[in-house]
Write an enzyme that holds these catalytic residues in place. Sequence first.
Site, short mmCIF file in Angstrom:
data_model
loop_
_atom_site.label_atom_id
_atom_site.label_comp_id
_atom_site.label_asym_id
_atom_site.label_seq_id
_atom_site.Cartn_x
_atom_site.Cartn_y
_atom_site.Cartn_z
N CYS A 187 -0.09 -5.96 -1.97
CA CYS A 187 0.99 -5.88 -2.93
C CYS A 187 2.15 -5.06 -2.36
O CYS A 187 2.07 -3.82 -2.30
CB CYS A 187 0.47 -5.25 -4.23
SG CYS A 187 1.75 -5.01 -5.47
N CYS A 223 3.82 -2.65 -4.81
CA CYS A 223 3.04 -1.43 -5.05
C CYS A 223 3.12 -0.47 -3.85
O CYS A 223 3.29 0.74 -4.02
CB CYS A 223 1.56 -1.76 -5.26
SG CYS A 223 1.25 -3.16 -6.31
N ASP A 224 2.99 -1.01 -2.65
CA ASP A 224 2.76 -0.14 -1.49
C ASP A 224 3.92 -0.06 -0.50
O ASP A 224 3.91 0.81 0.38
CB ASP A 224 1.51 -0.62 -0.73
CG ASP A 224 0.27 -0.53 -1.61
OD1 ASP A 224 0.26 0.32 -2.52
OD2 ASP A 224 -0.68 -1.29 -1.39
#
Length: 330
Positions: free
Chosen positions: A157, A160-161
């Site tokens: 993701c 997200c990261d």
Amino acid sequence: MMAADSGATVLEKKDNSPKIPEKKKTKFDVVIIGAGPSGYTAGIYCSRAGYDTLILSGILPGGQLVNTTEVENYPGFEKGIMGPDLMIEMRKQTQRMGTTIIDDEVVNVDFRNSPFKILTGSEEYEGKAVIIATGANPRKLGLEGETTFAGKGVSYCATCDGPFFRNQELIVVGGGDSAVEEATFLTKFATKVHLVHRRNELRASKVMQERAFNNEKINFVWDSEIIDILGDQKMQKAIIKNIKTNEQTEVRVGGLFVAIGHEPNTKLFKNQIDLDDDGYIILKNKTDTNIEGVFAAGDVHDRTYRQAITAAGYGCMAAIDVDKYLTEKS
Ligand code: NAP
């Protein structure tokens, strides 16, 4: 008045009657299948609305966040929170609201009539309404290094990261909209992004392809696959193989993003709930499925946003829709 006030001694009455084992409760107003952010949020809302609510969490509760490290984009945690800790907090909050949580796996469902039947290996549960919150899992490359370095350089993701990989060289694997979108997004942080695709043309929409082709930070690696991911504490390099020439190249990168699609966890519902060609639940209107009284929330129907916060939002929406359904039915 009670004896404590009068000062009199109270003798404890001994109960010598034979103990009858407590019968396991199996009938609920709402049964939620799945215990990720959507399932827990639905549980909180249903219990607060006064419904007797059960979550069947599966054997490994917590959903995808259990396999992540730091979560920086879930509101309410100034310094971020580790994914597994966030899920423990959500579980405790849900239980405090009165939701029953059973860590058992659903093996079959029968949605033909209400109350609906939900079966685990050992029990049959009933719910006047059901919320399916079984989520989706990112497709994996199937490499050993992918498992070893998951959360230590390997991610599924970019939203997200991505911000954890500032000023680093990265790899994105895949050729669909997700891969191209993630590669483009990652160029905000990375010095360079290698987009590794197994064919020599992208599957992604033309407009997204154009955007990526015009981005100088993206290097397209065609007809190629990742055959190894190596490192120490964190991933440090990947071996890319050209499948036409068999040539192997070692690339030193800080991270590798796998974006080769997702698989919604809907095998259980095949032939009972309308699914699209990729297995995602088709919603009729808001969070309702083709069966009245059966609702869906989170990544099991959402192929676009796929965030913990959006899954939680869908859980809230499904619970509100359940309330409306049960109120109108009673
Ligand atoms: P996808 O369209 O199924 O694409 C998956 C990509 O991964 C394909 O290029 C495929 O290669 C490749 N792939 C699959 N298995 C692989 C493997 N084992 N090893 C290496 N490569 C592999 O998945 P997606 O990109 O996640 O998109 C899913 C859906 O969401 C699509 O309908 C997409 O349009 C939509 N979506 C839309 C947006 C947007 O509009 N902003 C953003 C993201 C996703 P091949 O091409 O060779 O099959």
